[in-house]
Design a protein around this motif. Structure first.
Motif, PDB file in Angstrom:
ATOM      1  N   MET A   1      24.298  44.672 -21.913  1.00  0.00           N
ATOM      2  CA  MET A   1      23.258  45.164 -22.625  1.00  0.00           C
ATOM      3  C   MET A   1      22.231  45.840 -21.567  1.00  0.00           C
ATOM      4  SD  MET A   1      22.866  42.441 -25.774  1.00  0.00           S
ATOM      5  CE  MET A   1      23.238  41.059 -25.122  1.00  0.00           C
ATOM      6  N   ASP A   2      22.029  45.108 -20.499  1.00  0.00           N
ATOM      7  CA  ASP A   2      21.161  45.929 -19.694  1.00  0.00           C
ATOM      8  C   ASP A   2      21.670  47.015 -19.011  1.00  0.00           C
ATOM      9  OD1 ASP A   2      19.347  43.627 -20.093  1.00  0.00           O
ATOM     10  OD2 ASP A   2      20.085  42.644 -18.120  1.00  0.00           O
ATOM     11  N   LEU A   3      22.963  47.246 -18.734  1.00  0.00           N
ATOM     12  CA  LEU A   3      23.746  48.521 -18.331  1.00  0.00           C
ATOM     13  C   LEU A   3      23.583  49.554 -19.223  1.00  0.00           C
ATOM     14  CD1 LEU A   3      26.803  47.268 -16.278  1.00  0.00           C
ATOM     15  CD2 LEU A   3      24.666  47.887 -15.343  1.00  0.00           C
ATOM     16  N   VAL A   4      23.633  49.212 -20.456  1.00  0.00           N
ATOM     17  CA  VAL A   4      23.575  49.972 -21.564  1.00  0.00           C
ATOM     18  C   VAL A   4      22.334  50.747 -21.607  1.00  0.00           C
ATOM     19  CG1 VAL A   4      23.745  50.284 -24.062  1.00  0.00           C
ATOM     20  CG2 VAL A   4      25.733  49.573 -22.852  1.00  0.00           C
TER      21      VAL A   4
ATOM     22  N   PHE B   1      27.442  58.141 -26.356  1.00  0.00           N
ATOM     23  CA  PHE B   1      27.461  57.369 -25.478  1.00  0.00           C
ATOM     24  C   PHE B   1      27.362  55.758 -26.093  1.00  0.00           C
ATOM     25  CE2 PHE B   1      24.706  54.119 -23.095  1.00  0.00           C
ATOM     26  CZ  PHE B   1      25.326  54.074 -22.003  1.00  0.00           C
ATOM     27  N   PHE B   2      26.700  55.457 -27.017  1.00  0.00           N
ATOM     28  CA  PHE B   2      26.577  54.165 -27.504  1.00  0.00           C
ATOM     29  C   PHE B   2      27.998  53.945 -28.354  1.00  0.00           C
ATOM     30  CE2 PHE B   2      21.930  54.565 -27.172  1.00  0.00           C
ATOM     31  CZ  PHE B   2      21.723  53.365 -26.194  1.00  0.00           C
ATOM     32  N   THR B   3      28.268  54.793 -28.962  1.00  0.00           N
ATOM     33  CA  THR B   3      29.901  54.731 -29.862  1.00  0.00           C
ATOM     34  C   THR B   3      30.798  54.286 -28.889  1.00  0.00           C
ATOM     35  OG1 THR B   3      29.060  56.368 -31.383  1.00  0.00           O
ATOM     36  CG2 THR B   3      31.314  55.658 -31.249  1.00  0.00           C
TER      37      THR B   3
ATOM     38  N   GLN C   1      29.071  40.522 -28.172  1.00  0.00           N
ATOM     39  CA  GLN C   1      27.688  40.520 -28.346  1.00  0.00           C
ATOM     40  C   GLN C   1      27.156  41.619 -27.930  1.00  0.00           C
ATOM     41  OE1 GLN C   1      25.446  37.279 -26.761  1.00  0.00           O
ATOM     42  NE2 GLN C   1      23.586  38.308 -27.525  1.00  0.00           N
ATOM     43  N   ALA C   2      27.664  42.161 -26.710  1.00  0.00           N
ATOM     44  CA  ALA C   2      27.254  43.368 -26.116  1.00  0.00           C
ATOM     45  C   ALA C   2      27.885  44.693 -26.936  1.00  0.00           C
ATOM     46  CB  ALA C   2      27.662  43.612 -24.623  1.00  0.00           C
ATOM     47  N   ALA C   3      29.227  44.402 -27.382  1.00  0.00           N
ATOM     48  CA  ALA C   3      29.612  45.519 -28.222  1.00  0.00           C
ATOM     49  C   ALA C   3      28.888  45.805 -29.524  1.00  0.00           C
ATOM     50  CB  ALA C   3      31.227  45.001 -28.568  1.00  0.00           C
ATOM     51  N   LEU C   4      28.663  44.652 -29.998  1.00  0.00           N
ATOM     52  CA  LEU C   4      27.855  44.692 -31.254  1.00  0.00           C
ATOM     53  C   LEU C   4      26.454  45.579 -31.145  1.00  0.00           C
ATOM     54  CD1 LEU C   4      27.527  44.144 -34.262  1.00  0.00           C
ATOM     55  CD2 LEU C   4      26.573  41.831 -33.652  1.00  0.00           C
ATOM     56  N   TYR C   5      25.978  45.104 -29.971  1.00  0.00           N
ATOM     57  CA  TYR C   5      24.567  45.792 -29.602  1.00  0.00           C
ATOM     58  C   TYR C   5      25.007  47.230 -29.404  1.00  0.00           C
ATOM     59  CZ  TYR C   5      20.554  46.656 -26.814  1.00  0.00           C
ATOM     60  OH  TYR C   5      19.287  47.339 -26.396  1.00  0.00           O
TER      61      TYR C   5
ATOM     62  N   ALA D   1      27.046  49.221 -30.621  1.00  0.00           N
ATOM     63  CA  ALA D   1      26.906  49.664 -32.139  1.00  0.00           C
ATOM     64  C   ALA D   1      25.801  49.944 -32.919  1.00  0.00           C
ATOM     65  CB  ALA D   1      28.188  48.992 -32.881  1.00  0.00           C
ATOM     66  N   GLU D   2      24.856  48.964 -32.605  1.00  0.00           N
ATOM     67  CA  GLU D   2      23.879  49.005 -33.437  1.00  0.00           C
ATOM     68  C   GLU D   2      22.915  50.230 -33.068  1.00  0.00           C
ATOM     69  OE1 GLU D   2      22.112  45.253 -32.790  1.00  0.00           O
ATOM     70  OE2 GLU D   2      23.388  44.102 -34.795  1.00  0.00           O
ATOM     71  N   ARG D   3      23.095  50.173 -31.772  1.00  0.00           N
ATOM     72  CA  ARG D   3      22.142  51.370 -30.890  1.00  0.00           C
ATOM     73  C   ARG D   3      22.707  52.835 -31.407  1.00  0.00           C
ATOM     74  NH1 ARG D   3      19.289  50.761 -26.203  1.00  0.00           N
ATOM     75  NH2 ARG D   3      18.678  52.944 -26.928  1.00  0.00           N
ATOM     76  N   ALA D   4      23.933  52.758 -31.613  1.00  0.00           N
ATOM     77  CA  ALA D   4      24.786  54.074 -31.836  1.00  0.00           C
ATOM     78  C   ALA D   4      24.260  54.334 -33.476  1.00  0.00           C
ATOM     79  CB  ALA D   4      26.349  54.226 -31.969  1.00  0.00           C
ATOM     80  N   ALA D   5      24.349  53.364 -34.144  1.00  0.00           N
ATOM     81  CA  ALA D   5      23.863  53.663 -35.698  1.00  0.00           C
ATOM     82  C   ALA D   5      22.414  54.267 -35.819  1.00  0.00           C
ATOM     83  CB  ALA D   5      24.148  52.439 -36.369  1.00  0.00           C
ATOM     84  N   ALA D   6      21.498  53.795 -34.916  1.00  0.00           N
ATOM     85  CA  ALA D   6      20.102  54.051 -34.938  1.00  0.00           C
ATOM     86  C   ALA D   6      19.727  55.119 -33.831  1.00  0.00           C
ATOM     87  CB  ALA D   6      19.281  52.888 -34.514  1.00  0.00           C
ATOM     88  N   ALA D   7      20.804  55.803 -33.483  1.00  0.00           N
ATOM     89  CA  ALA D   7      20.377  57.010 -32.371  1.00  0.00           C
ATOM     90  C   ALA D   7      19.479  57.924 -32.966  1.00  0.00           C
ATOM     91  CB  ALA D   7      21.769  57.625 -31.858  1.00  0.00           C
ATOM     92  N   VAL D   8      19.710  58.593 -34.011  1.00  0.00           N
ATOM     93  CA  VAL D   8      18.913  59.831 -34.441  1.00  0.00           C
ATOM     94  C   VAL D   8      17.755  59.300 -34.405  1.00  0.00           C
ATOM     95  CG1 VAL D   8      18.734  61.244 -36.483  1.00  0.00           C
ATOM     96  CG2 VAL D   8      20.899  60.856 -35.320  1.00  0.00           C
TER      97      VAL D   8
END
Length: 641
Positions: free
Chosen positions: A231-234, A252-254, A267-271, A273-280
């Motif tokens: 999660m920190d690396l992302v 990138f997040f996807t 847990q990091a994968a879910l995080y 994915a959530e960042r990808a959904a909120a990217a815009v």
């Protein structure tokens, strides 16, 4: 950074704790290196029987081994001890349960020398072995994606700590290892290393990595710490880095969610994915507003901007004179999202805070969801530039070289990613400022047409604009060769087609179509009269084949090569450097020439038929398979017909 001498010394750090027989085997593999200039720093990190460790070291009786003993502080603490005491030019690491291949150090030093990058960090391929040393599988790592984006070595988990070779100066600058981390101290360190240099992958498998029940990496605590690390690396990747890696923040997040979904770090994968959904909605957009008269403000356009459904806005009013500004103008500046900057558009570009920058006109009223639509379209397509067009054709995003002949982009309504600003794109002075700005961008990337109304379509240029662009094109050989050319791909009979590439993301296209002035020379290999080596005529350019290894990766023999004066008159294209080869996409079976220049820039050219492949006299036996997702990341060039 200073280059090491002709016979550099390599330090191998060996943390050990209760290593037993595995430690003896690991130390033996280090001492068996074919390269003599090594030192081995064994750090006993609180073994239950320190005399056993000392006895193992003493049994080898090698002056190359130095032993340090300390209370248990974890792998990071032991590595830091080795860092403090190492005397070599390079840092390597060998865990007490893994094995080096005998030529590991020698092979990596040769690879490092060939790179001619004194600061380069290396990692390599490796094999997985079981508790008894039995081969489980060989890990295949493809270096091609790293040539486009070296940061992928870190973000896709290529780096196995025992495969690294890193200059000592880099390690000292980035160290020490974080002793608070018990399981992920390696990747946290590599995250610091990539801030000062690049990792280069040596595909050869040089380490045997042991999988056994006693490894601490299997513990639940290790998984928890790894989730936090990823999660920190992302989060650590900047907007520019995210776009360079995968085309956009959403992509990138996807991609990271997909990668982490194949690991225990759910847990990091879910995080991700959530960042990808909120990217815009999370994206900050800078809106550069021109057409401002601060004394007599036409406010409808700015009011429309402030009513955008996209809430994260950095509105920059480009106004040269505000001394006599109206009350209405000052009222707009009370909005915390609005700033006023004088000094021209380039100064505004430098001051923009947003990941994306869109150009607006105060006299034009936009629909309330316009910015959201445009950011969403760019994030989805993974492109770094777009323009508004009510007749958008997403299948034709490449405006170059047609844009050399006429303006094709209206700046108002166009949007760019800040990576283009970081790359140096600016508005030049002169009447054709906008036209030249978009020529520079179109020559380097796709410009997506988004189905939105522009302020006005790009009209015919004035005489002054045309004269400035004509002078610019004539002065630049790259542009002058392409002015007036048109893109066309011949239709082929299905029976002659090797395999047709699947439809791919538009951002990876870098096609060039050139009319061949001397078709009889296409595909010719020839020796230069001046003795400068072997050349290949490709797409009407002569391309220098930089060394024998590159040549051998393409051709079966040297038959037919002769000195050719006529071919020397062709324009010079990018050299064919290390990494150039023949690849086949695993899914659609399309075959490509992967052309890599010495700087690592890779372009793939599709062979449209077997006849095209044969005409260039390439060797079928040199074609190797590559995964579809890897092929899709490589920029496309003009097809070979």
């Amino acid at each position: 950074m200073t280059s090491p001498g002709p016979t550099p010394r390599v330090s191998i750090a060996m943390p050990v704790r209760n290593g037993g027989e595995y430690f003896r085997l690991a130390l033996a593999s280090a001492l068996a290196q074919t390269y003599p200039g090594i030192e081995i720093l064994v750090v006993d990190d609180g073994s239950a029987d320190p005399q056993e460790v000392a006895g193992t070291v003493a049994a080898f009786g090698s002056p190359k081994v130095r032993l340090f003993q300390q209370p248990n502080g974890g792998v990071a603490s032991a590595l830091n001890t080795a860092l403090r005491h190492m005397e070599g030019d390079f840092f390597c690491w060998l865990s007490h349960d893994d094995l080096y291949e005998p030529h590991k150090i020698e092979a990596q030093l040769a690879f490092h020398t060939a790179l001619a990058r004194p600061d380069a960090a290396l990692c390599s391929g490796y094999s997985l072995i079981g508790p008894s040393g039995n081969l489980i599988r060989e890990v295949e790592l493809d270096p091609a994606p790293l040539r486009r984006a070296p940061l992928l070595a870190l973000m896709t988990g290529y780096i196995n700590g025992c495969t690294v070779m890193i200059p000592a100066e880099v390690m000292r600058a980035c160290g020490p290892f974080d002793t608070r981390l018990r399981y992920t101290q390696d990747y946290e360190m590599w995250n610091r290393v990539v801030r000062v240099t690049d990792f280069f992958l040596q595909p050869e498998r040089l380490v045997r990595y042991r999988i056994h029940p006693g490894q601490e990496s299997h513990l639940p605590a290790a998984t928890q710490e790894s989730n936090r690390l990823w999660m920190d690396l992302v989060d650590a990747r900047s907007a520019v880095e995210r776009t360079q890696l995968f085309g956009s923040t959403r992509q990138f997040f996807t991609a990271m969610a997909r990668h982490l979904g194949h690991t225990p770090y759910r847990q990091a994968a879910l995080y991700a994915a959530e960042r990808a959904a909120a990217a815009v909605e999370d994206t900050l957009v800078s809106v550069v507003v021109t057409g401002i008269d601060s004394a007599d403000l036409e406010s409808r356009g700015i009011e429309g901007l402030l009513r955008q459904t996209h809430r994260r806005l950095d509105v920059i009013i480009a106004a040269e004179e505000t001394g006599s500004a109206s009350r209405e103008f000052h009222d707009f500046l009370l909005d915390p999202r609005v700033r006023c900057i004088a000094g021209g558009r380039n100064r505004v570009l430098d001051a923009a805070k947003g990941e994306y920058i869109v150009f607006a006109d105060a006299r034009q009223v936009w629909a309330s969801d316009r910015i959201t639509q445009q950011v969403d379209a760019m994030q989805e397509a993974g492109v770094v530039a777009s323009h508004a067009s009510p007749v958008a054709d997403p299948s034709r995003p490449r405006l170059y070289p047609a844009i050399l002949d006429r303006p094709l982009v209206t700046t108002t309504g166009a949007m760019i990613h800040r990576s283009l600003v970081a790359a140096g794109h600016r508005f030049p002075p002169g009447p054709a400022s906008d036209w030249l700005f978009w020529i520079g961008i179109a020559a380097s990337c796709d410009i997506l047409a988004v189905d939105l109304p522009p302020a006005a379509p790009a009209g015919p240029p004035s005489e002054e604009e045309a004269a400035q662009v004509a002078a610019f094109v004539v002065a630049d050989p790259l542009h002058s060769r392409r002015a007036g050319s048109t893109a066309a791909r011949p239709e082929l009979n299905e029976a002659t087609r090797i395999g047709e590439p699947a439809r791919e993301p538009l951002q990876h296209c870098n096609s060039r179509t050139i009319m061949l002035e001397q078709p009889d020379l296409e595909g010719r290999r020839f020796a230069a009269p001046d003795g400068s080596g072997i050349w290949l005529v490709l797409l009407s350019e002569r391309r220098h084949i930089v060394d024998q290894d590159v040549y051998d990766g393409l051709f079966a023999d040297t038959n037919g090569i002769a000195v050719d004066e006529a071919a020397m008159n062709l324009p010079v294209g990018p050299p064919l450097g290390p990494g150039t080869g023949l690849i086949r996409a695993d899914g659609d079976h399309a075959i490509y020439l992967l052309a890599v220049d010495p700087g690592g820039m890779a372009i793939r050219h599709w062979f449209t038929s077997e006849e095209a492949f044969r005409r260039l006299k390439f060797d079928w036996r040199k074609v190797y398979g590559v995964a579809d997702d890897v092929v899709a990341q490589i920029e496309r060039g003009a097809p070979l017909t």
